[in-house]
Design a protein around this motif. Structure first.
Motif, mmCIF file in Angstrom:
data_model
loop_
_atom_site.group_PDB
_atom_site.id
_atom_site.type_symbol
_atom_site.label_atom_id
_atom_site.label_comp_id
_atom_site.label_asym_id
_atom_site.label_seq_id
_atom_site.Cartn_x
_atom_site.Cartn_y
_atom_site.Cartn_z
ATOM 1 N N PRO A 76 61.490 33.776 35.346
ATOM 2 C CA PRO A 76 60.956 32.829 36.158
ATOM 3 C C PRO A 76 59.296 33.948 36.395
ATOM 4 O O PRO A 76 58.099 32.844 36.203
ATOM 5 C CB PRO A 76 61.353 33.033 36.796
ATOM 6 C CG PRO A 76 62.707 33.052 37.113
ATOM 7 C CD PRO A 76 63.127 33.727 35.855
ATOM 8 N N TYR A 84 61.396 36.288 41.846
ATOM 9 C CA TYR A 84 62.941 36.344 41.472
ATOM 10 C C TYR A 84 63.554 37.340 41.260
ATOM 11 O O TYR A 84 63.682 38.851 41.698
ATOM 12 C CB TYR A 84 63.531 35.413 40.051
ATOM 13 C CG TYR A 84 62.971 36.800 39.051
ATOM 14 C CD1 TYR A 84 64.459 36.954 38.539
ATOM 15 C CD2 TYR A 84 62.051 36.893 38.384
ATOM 16 C CE1 TYR A 84 64.156 37.851 37.120
ATOM 17 C CE2 TYR A 84 61.914 37.685 37.334
ATOM 18 C CZ TYR A 84 63.239 37.801 36.366
ATOM 19 O OH TYR A 84 63.411 39.084 35.900
ATOM 20 N N ILE A 103 65.913 32.320 43.102
ATOM 21 C CA ILE A 103 64.224 32.681 43.325
ATOM 22 C C ILE A 103 64.111 31.819 44.964
ATOM 23 O O ILE A 103 64.273 30.702 45.495
ATOM 24 C CB ILE A 103 63.340 31.577 42.319
ATOM 25 C CG1 ILE A 103 63.569 31.837 40.931
ATOM 26 C CG2 ILE A 103 61.801 31.281 42.951
ATOM 27 C CD1 ILE A 103 62.802 30.665 39.938
ATOM 28 N N TYR A 130 61.778 25.345 33.833
ATOM 29 C CA TYR A 130 61.002 26.968 34.261
ATOM 30 C C TYR A 130 60.370 25.170 34.719
ATOM 31 O O TYR A 130 58.901 25.796 35.531
ATOM 32 C CB TYR A 130 59.885 27.619 33.543
ATOM 33 C CG TYR A 130 60.574 28.566 32.948
ATOM 34 C CD1 TYR A 130 61.217 29.530 34.060
ATOM 35 C CD2 TYR A 130 60.890 28.747 31.834
ATOM 36 C CE1 TYR A 130 62.192 30.850 33.769
ATOM 37 C CE2 TYR A 130 61.648 30.130 31.228
ATOM 38 C CZ TYR A 130 61.813 30.230 32.649
ATOM 39 O OH TYR A 130 62.888 32.202 31.636
ATOM 40 N N HIS A 134 60.220 25.700 39.216
ATOM 41 C CA HIS A 134 58.196 25.814 39.713
ATOM 42 C C HIS A 134 58.147 24.882 41.077
ATOM 43 O O HIS A 134 57.566 24.959 41.852
ATOM 44 C CB HIS A 134 57.065 25.619 38.546
ATOM 45 C CG HIS A 134 55.434 26.622 39.574
ATOM 46 N ND1 HIS A 134 54.991 25.017 39.771
ATOM 47 C CD2 HIS A 134 55.564 27.444 40.091
ATOM 48 C CE1 HIS A 134 53.495 25.804 40.527
ATOM 49 N NE2 HIS A 134 53.799 27.382 40.294
#
Length: 346
Positions: A76, A84, A103, A130, A134
Motif C-alpha cells: 500500500p 500500513y 491500513i 490498490y 485508497h
C-alpha cells in the motif's frame, strides 16, 4: 473268379480322407479365438478412453483446486503512499494463520475488509485493488487486505470454493472487530464475493457487503467455466467432477451452501454489481440474489456490456458513485438505527 483277391466283408474302396482326423472343428475354434481377441481389443480401447476421460477431469479438478497465483509485487505504501501494518490472524476455525495488511485511518471505527477473487492475491491488480483501497481510506475507513490460503506464499492451501475460505474471511472480520471497528463492510470480488455470502450466513458482525462480479461455485457455474476451455458433455462430466473434488481437495459441491445462499434474504444491505458480458459468472445469478433481498438499502447495478471484475476499470466514475451512495446509506442506517426508505439514487 479270382478267389485270391476276394475277401468277403473287406471294403472295396474308401474316401480319400477316411481314417484321418476331421479338420472341420478347427474352423469354429479359430473363429472363437479371433472373436475373443477382437472383444479383448475393443474392451481395452474402451477402458483406455474411459481412463483418459476420467484422467482429464481429474486434471481439471486438480488445476481448479490449485490455481496459479502471482507473487506480491508491491504494497500500500509503494502503490498509494498509504501507511500500513503487516498482520497475521487465525482463520475462524483455527485451521491456519492468515497474512495481510492493515491500513488504519486515524480515529476511524469503520473498516472495509477486501475479499479477493480466485486465482489472485490481495493485490488483484486487474481490479485494481490498490485504487479501491485508497478510495476506501479516503472515505475514512480502515482497510484490511489479506490473502486466502490458496494465494499464500508461505503456507499454501488448496482452493475449496468458499468452504475453507469463508472461515478465513470470518477470521479477517474478527481481526477488524479486535481493532475497534463498530461497522464492518465486506467488499468482495468474484469467488471472494461468493465466499462473502457464505460467511454472511453464519456471522452477525457484518454491517454491509459490496459484491462485484459474484461467482458462486455450484454445478451450473462449474460446468459453464469448464465449457469455456474445453467442450465436454454436461453429463457425465458434472458427476465425475463431483466425485473427484472430495478426493483432490476434500470438498464436495454438496458441502458448499450454494442453495442456501441463493435463497437467503440477508439482514444487512448488499450492493450487487455485475456485467452482462461476464464470461465466468453469468449475470442472472446476481439478479436472482438481488431479488431475494428485502433490506431497503440493498441495491443492484447490472452493467451492459461489462466484463468479469472489470466494472471499475470500464466505468470508474459511476462505479465509485454507486459505492459512495451505498456506503452513505449504510452509515445513515447505522447512525439512526432506522430501516426507513433508502435515499440512494438508482
Amino acid at each position: 473268379m479270382n478267389l485270391a483277391t476276394s475277401h468277403p466283408g473287406a471294403p472295396v474302396s474308401r474316401m480319400p480322407n477316411e481314417g484321418k482326423p476331421a479338420s472341420s472343428p478347427l474352423i469354429p475354434l479359430r473363429m472363437i479365438r479371433v472373436k475373443h481377441i477382437i472383444v479383448a481389443l475393443l474392451l481395452s480401447v474402451f477402458f483406455f478412453f474411459v481412463f483418459c476421460f476420467i484422467a482429464l477431469h481429474a486434471y481439471i479438478a486438480w488445476v481448479l483446486s490449485n490455481p496459479t497465483v502471482a507473487p506480491l509485487y508491491s504494497n500500500p505504501y509503494q502503490a498509494k503512499g498509504l501507511a500500513y501494518e503487516d498482520i497475521s490472524f487465525p482463520a475462524k476455525d483455527g485451521s491456519r494463520m492468515m497474512e495481510g495488511w492493515y491500513i488504519p485511518s486515524k480515529g476511524a471505527t469503520k473498516t472495509i475488509v477486501f475479499s479477493h477473487g480466485y486465482g489472485a492475491n490481495r493485490e488483484e491488480s486487474w481490479v485494481p485493488m490498490y485504487d479501491l483501497a485508497h478510495y476506501a481510506h479516503s472515505l475514512r475507513f480502515n482497510v484490511v487486505m489479506f490473502d486466502y490460503g490458496f494465494a499464500s506464499k508461505t503456507d499454501r492451501d488448496i482452493a475449496t470454493g468458499g468452504k475453507k475460505e469463508s472461515q478465513q474471511l470470518l477470521g479477517a472480520i474478527e481481526f477488524a472487530k479486535e481493532q475497534g471497528a463498530d461497522q464492518i463492510v465486506v467488499w468482495g470480488f468474484s469467488m471472494g464475493a461468493g465466499t462473502a455470502l457464505q460467511a454472511g450466513l453464519v456471522t452477525k458482525d457484518v454491517d454491509a457487503m459490496i459484491l462485484d462480479s459474484t461467482f458462486l461455485l455450484e454445478p451450473d457455474t462449474l460446468y459453464h467455466n469448464i465449457k469455456q476451455n474445453i467442450n465436454l458433455p454436461r453429463q457425465p462430466s458434472l458427476e465425475i467432477m463431483e466425485m473427484l473434488f472430495p478426493v483432490l481437495n476434500g470438498t464436495g459441491l454438496n458441502q458448499i451452501p450454494y442453495s442456501k445462499v441463493k435463497s437467503e434474504d440477508y439482514p444487512f444491505p448488499v450492493l450487487f454489481m455485475h456485467g452482462t458480458k461476464d464470461d465466468k459468472a453469468p449475470y442472472p445469478i446476481a439478479e436472482e440474489l438481488a431479488a431475494n433481498q428485502s433490506n431497503p438499502y440493498s441495491d443492484s447495478w447490472i452493467v451492459e456490456d461489462s466484463h468479469h471484475e472489470l466494472l471499475f476499470r470500464e466505468h470508474p466514475r459511476e462505479y465509485l458513485r454507486r459505492v459512495s451512495a451505498f456506503l452513505g446509506n449504510v452509515q445513515l442506517a447505522q447512525i439512526s438505527g432506522s430501516q426507513g426508505n433508502p435515499t440512494a439514487s438508482k
